[in-house]
Design a protein around this motif. Structure first.
Motif, PDB file in Angstrom:
ATOM      1  N   SER A  85       0.855  -1.184   0.000  1.00  0.00           N
ATOM      2  CA  SER A  85       0.000   0.000   0.000  1.00  0.00           C
ATOM      3  C   SER A  85       0.892   1.235   0.000  1.00  0.00           C
ATOM      4  CB  SER A  85      -0.949   0.013   1.201  1.00  0.00           C
ATOM      5  OG  SER A  85      -0.244   0.263   2.390  1.00  0.00           O
ATOM      6  N   PHE A  86       0.329   2.341  -0.429  1.00  0.00           N
ATOM      7  CA  PHE A  86       1.096   3.573  -0.525  1.00  0.00           C
ATOM      8  C   PHE A  86       0.162   4.760  -0.435  1.00  0.00           C
ATOM      9  CE2 PHE A  86      -0.224   2.505  -4.745  1.00  0.00           C
ATOM     10  CZ  PHE A  86      -0.553   3.717  -5.334  1.00  0.00           C
ATOM     11  N   SER A  87       0.746   5.933  -0.311  1.00  0.00           N
ATOM     12  CA  SER A  87      -0.050   7.153  -0.315  1.00  0.00           C
ATOM     13  C   SER A  87       0.337   7.991  -1.531  1.00  0.00           C
ATOM     14  CB  SER A  87       0.158   7.950   0.978  1.00  0.00           C
ATOM     15  OG  SER A  87       1.493   8.355   1.098  1.00  0.00           O
ATOM     16  N   MET A  88      -0.572   8.873  -1.918  1.00  0.00           N
ATOM     17  CA  MET A  88      -0.363   9.695  -3.104  1.00  0.00           C
ATOM     18  C   MET A  88      -1.079  11.023  -2.910  1.00  0.00           C
ATOM     19  SD  MET A  88      -1.869   8.984  -6.926  1.00  0.00           S
ATOM     20  CE  MET A  88      -0.713   7.728  -7.355  1.00  0.00           C
ATOM     21  N   THR A  89      -0.454  12.087  -3.382  1.00  0.00           N
ATOM     22  CA  THR A  89      -1.092  13.400  -3.408  1.00  0.00           C
ATOM     23  C   THR A  89      -0.994  13.929  -4.836  1.00  0.00           C
ATOM     24  OG1 THR A  89      -0.416  13.841  -1.129  1.00  0.00           O
ATOM     25  CG2 THR A  89      -1.083  15.735  -2.438  1.00  0.00           C
ATOM     26  N   VAL A  90      -2.121  14.404  -5.356  1.00  0.00           N
ATOM     27  CA  VAL A  90      -2.163  14.964  -6.703  1.00  0.00           C
ATOM     28  C   VAL A  90      -2.886  16.304  -6.619  1.00  0.00           C
ATOM     29  CG1 VAL A  90      -2.954  14.635  -9.079  1.00  0.00           C
ATOM     30  CG2 VAL A  90      -2.308  12.641  -7.707  1.00  0.00           C
ATOM     31  N   HIS A  91      -2.279  17.329  -7.227  1.00  0.00           N
ATOM     32  CA  HIS A  91      -2.971  18.615  -7.314  1.00  0.00           C
ATOM     33  C   HIS A  91      -2.682  19.244  -8.666  1.00  0.00           C
ATOM     34  CE1 HIS A  91       0.812  20.512  -5.601  1.00  0.00           C
ATOM     35  NE2 HIS A  91       0.832  19.360  -4.968  1.00  0.00           N
ATOM     36  N   PRO A  92      -3.556  20.141  -9.135  1.00  0.00           N
ATOM     37  CA  PRO A  92      -3.479  20.656 -10.504  1.00  0.00           C
ATOM     38  C   PRO A  92      -2.190  21.391 -10.846  1.00  0.00           C
ATOM     39  CG  PRO A  92      -5.611  21.181  -9.550  1.00  0.00           C
ATOM     40  CD  PRO A  92      -4.768  20.620  -8.448  1.00  0.00           C
ATOM     41  N   VAL A  93      -1.683  22.207  -9.924  1.00  0.00           N
ATOM     42  CA  VAL A  93      -0.480  23.001 -10.179  1.00  0.00           C
ATOM     43  C   VAL A  93       0.342  23.072  -8.897  1.00  0.00           C
ATOM     44  CG1 VAL A  93      -1.507  24.414 -12.016  1.00  0.00           C
ATOM     45  CG2 VAL A  93      -1.679  25.171  -9.649  1.00  0.00           C
ATOM     46  N   SER A  94       1.599  23.511  -9.014  1.00  0.00           N
ATOM     47  CA  SER A  94       2.410  23.663  -7.810  1.00  0.00           C
ATOM     48  C   SER A  94       1.835  24.795  -6.969  1.00  0.00           C
ATOM     49  CB  SER A  94       3.871  23.930  -8.170  1.00  0.00           C
ATOM     50  OG  SER A  94       3.979  25.134  -8.897  1.00  0.00           O
ATOM     51  N   GLY A  95       2.074  24.736  -5.690  1.00  0.00           N
ATOM     52  CA  GLY A  95       1.561  25.757  -4.783  1.00  0.00           C
ATOM     53  C   GLY A  95       0.780  25.145  -3.647  1.00  0.00           C
ATOM     54  N   THR A 100      -8.673  26.926  -5.657  1.00  0.00           N
ATOM     55  CA  THR A 100      -8.216  26.884  -7.045  1.00  0.00           C
ATOM     56  C   THR A 100      -7.097  25.858  -7.271  1.00  0.00           C
ATOM     57  OG1 THR A 100      -6.678  28.693  -6.597  1.00  0.00           O
ATOM     58  CG2 THR A 100      -8.850  29.279  -7.496  1.00  0.00           C
ATOM     59  N   ASN A 101      -6.662  25.181  -6.217  1.00  0.00           N
ATOM     60  CA  ASN A 101      -5.604  24.174  -6.304  1.00  0.00           C
ATOM     61  C   ASN A 101      -5.885  23.056  -5.285  1.00  0.00           C
ATOM     62  OD1 ASN A 101      -3.209  23.049  -7.305  1.00  0.00           O
ATOM     63  ND2 ASN A 101      -1.953  24.054  -5.750  1.00  0.00           N
ATOM     64  N   PRO A 102      -6.990  22.325  -5.475  1.00  0.00           N
ATOM     65  CA  PRO A 102      -7.340  21.289  -4.490  1.00  0.00           C
ATOM     66  C   PRO A 102      -6.342  20.134  -4.499  1.00  0.00           C
ATOM     67  CG  PRO A 102      -8.767  21.130  -6.401  1.00  0.00           C
ATOM     68  CD  PRO A 102      -7.937  22.367  -6.583  1.00  0.00           C
ATOM     69  N   TYR A 103      -6.000  19.666  -3.321  1.00  0.00           N
ATOM     70  CA  TYR A 103      -5.139  18.497  -3.171  1.00  0.00           C
ATOM     71  C   TYR A 103      -6.038  17.272  -3.045  1.00  0.00           C
ATOM     72  CZ  TYR A 103      -0.738  21.017  -2.256  1.00  0.00           C
ATOM     73  OH  TYR A 103       0.399  21.770  -2.354  1.00  0.00           O
ATOM     74  N   TRP A 104      -5.840  16.294  -3.911  1.00  0.00           N
ATOM     75  CA  TRP A 104      -6.522  15.010  -3.816  1.00  0.00           C
ATOM     76  C   TRP A 104      -5.537  14.047  -3.176  1.00  0.00           C
ATOM     77  CZ3 TRP A 104     -11.534  13.764  -5.123  1.00  0.00           C
ATOM     78  CH2 TRP A 104     -12.274  14.803  -5.685  1.00  0.00           C
ATOM     79  N   ILE A 105      -5.907  13.486  -2.052  1.00  0.00           N
ATOM     80  CA  ILE A 105      -4.994  12.697  -1.230  1.00  0.00           C
ATOM     81  C   ILE A 105      -5.518  11.273  -1.108  1.00  0.00           C
ATOM     82  CG2 ILE A 105      -3.926  12.505   1.052  1.00  0.00           C
ATOM     83  CD1 ILE A 105      -4.563  15.634   1.236  1.00  0.00           C
ATOM     84  N   TRP A 136      -9.617   8.231   0.145  1.00  0.00           N
ATOM     85  CA  TRP A 136      -9.247   9.461  -0.512  1.00  0.00           C
ATOM     86  C   TRP A 136      -9.963  10.635   0.121  1.00  0.00           C
ATOM     87  CZ3 TRP A 136     -13.312  12.081  -2.654  1.00  0.00           C
ATOM     88  CH2 TRP A 136     -14.440  11.333  -3.010  1.00  0.00           C
ATOM     89  N   SER A 137      -9.365  11.801  -0.045  1.00  0.00           N
ATOM     90  CA  SER A 137      -9.983  13.024   0.442  1.00  0.00           C
ATOM     91  C   SER A 137      -9.572  14.166  -0.475  1.00  0.00           C
ATOM     92  CB  SER A 137      -9.548  13.314   1.877  1.00  0.00           C
ATOM     93  OG  SER A 137      -8.144  13.477   1.962  1.00  0.00           O
ATOM     94  N   ARG A 138     -10.306  15.251  -0.379  1.00  0.00           N
ATOM     95  CA  ARG A 138     -10.012  16.475  -1.136  1.00  0.00           C
ATOM     96  C   ARG A 138      -9.774  17.575  -0.134  1.00  0.00           C
ATOM     97  NH1 ARG A 138     -13.192  20.837  -2.935  1.00  0.00           N
ATOM     98  NH2 ARG A 138     -12.462  21.757  -4.891  1.00  0.00           N
ATOM     99  N   ASP A 139      -8.622  18.223  -0.223  1.00  0.00           N
ATOM    100  CA  ASP A 139      -8.250  19.234   0.756  1.00  0.00           C
ATOM    101  C   ASP A 139      -8.013  20.560   0.051  1.00  0.00           C
ATOM    102  OD1 ASP A 139      -7.477  20.510   3.056  1.00  0.00           O
ATOM    103  OD2 ASP A 139      -5.649  19.354   3.361  1.00  0.00           O
ATOM    104  N   ILE A 140      -8.652  21.629   0.545  1.00  0.00           N
ATOM    105  CA  ILE A 140      -8.456  22.955  -0.046  1.00  0.00           C
ATOM    106  C   ILE A 140      -7.938  23.954   0.987  1.00  0.00           C
ATOM    107  CG2 ILE A 140     -10.132  22.650  -1.880  1.00  0.00           C
ATOM    108  CD1 ILE A 140     -12.084  24.365  -0.206  1.00  0.00           C
ATOM    109  N   VAL A 141      -7.617  23.490   2.195  1.00  0.00           N
ATOM    110  CA  VAL A 141      -7.134  24.359   3.256  1.00  0.00           C
ATOM    111  C   VAL A 141      -5.720  23.947   3.627  1.00  0.00           C
ATOM    112  CG1 VAL A 141      -7.509  25.181   5.616  1.00  0.00           C
ATOM    113  CG2 VAL A 141      -9.455  24.642   4.160  1.00  0.00           C
ATOM    114  N   ASP A 142      -4.782  24.898   3.583  1.00  0.00           N
ATOM    115  CA  ASP A 142      -3.392  24.604   3.914  1.00  0.00           C
ATOM    116  C   ASP A 142      -3.224  24.512   5.414  1.00  0.00           C
ATOM    117  OD1 ASP A 142      -0.714  24.171   3.686  1.00  0.00           O
ATOM    118  OD2 ASP A 142      -0.205  26.277   3.434  1.00  0.00           O
TER     119      ASP A 142
END
Length: 142
Positions: A85-95, A100-105, A136-142
């Motif tokens: 098993s592993f973890s992954m984070t994907v987001h549209p652009v760096s930052g 406007t740049n949700p992290y999918w985890i 999975w989750s979607r994160d928009i708050v740093d």
């Protein structure tokens, strides 16, 4: 209606048995599909099918340029496959995370298989892998 232009440049980070590895520089395409399984809840007397939401599902399909050696695409994918098993984070652009740049985890993801050697004469070697399962989750708050 307002419109925005978006140039895709996904940032993809995976973590298997070691430190996180950003694989974006080797990436060509990235597509996330997220949803919920539908469970039939049709009962006697209903005149049509009825459904209720079941478990969440996630699939992330990524196409990467193949390379070999320490820290390579092939070594990274082999680690994900071997680790179980592993973890992954994907987001549209760096930052940072933002609306406007949700992290999918993905946590506890599963890599069923990948093609470590995929060669065609005159073409760059590519590999497509799909991450699925886990939470999975979607994160928009740093």
């Amino acid at each position: 209606m307002a419109s925005t232009t978006f140039l895709s440049n996904a940032v993809i980070t995976v973590t298997g048995s070691g430190a996180p590895v950003e694989i974006s520089a080797q990436g060509s395409t990235c597509a996330i599909t997220a949803g919920r399984h539908s469970l039939t809840s049709t009962a006697f007397g209903d005149t049509g099918d009825r459904y209720t939401p079941g478990l969440n599902f996630w699939n992330c399909s990524i196409e990467l340029y193949l390379d070999y050696g320490s820290g390579s695409t092939e070594a990274t994918l082999y680690d994900l496959l071997s680790n179980g098993s592993f973890s992954m984070t994907v987001h549209p652009v760096s930052g940072v995370e933002a609306a406007t740049n949700p992290y999918w985890i993905l946590e506890n993801g599963f890599l069923e298989s990948f093609t470590p050697i995929n060669s065609t004469t005159g073409e760059l070697a590519m590999v497509t892998f799909s991450a699925s399962g886990g939470d999975w989750s979607r994160d928009i708050v740093d």
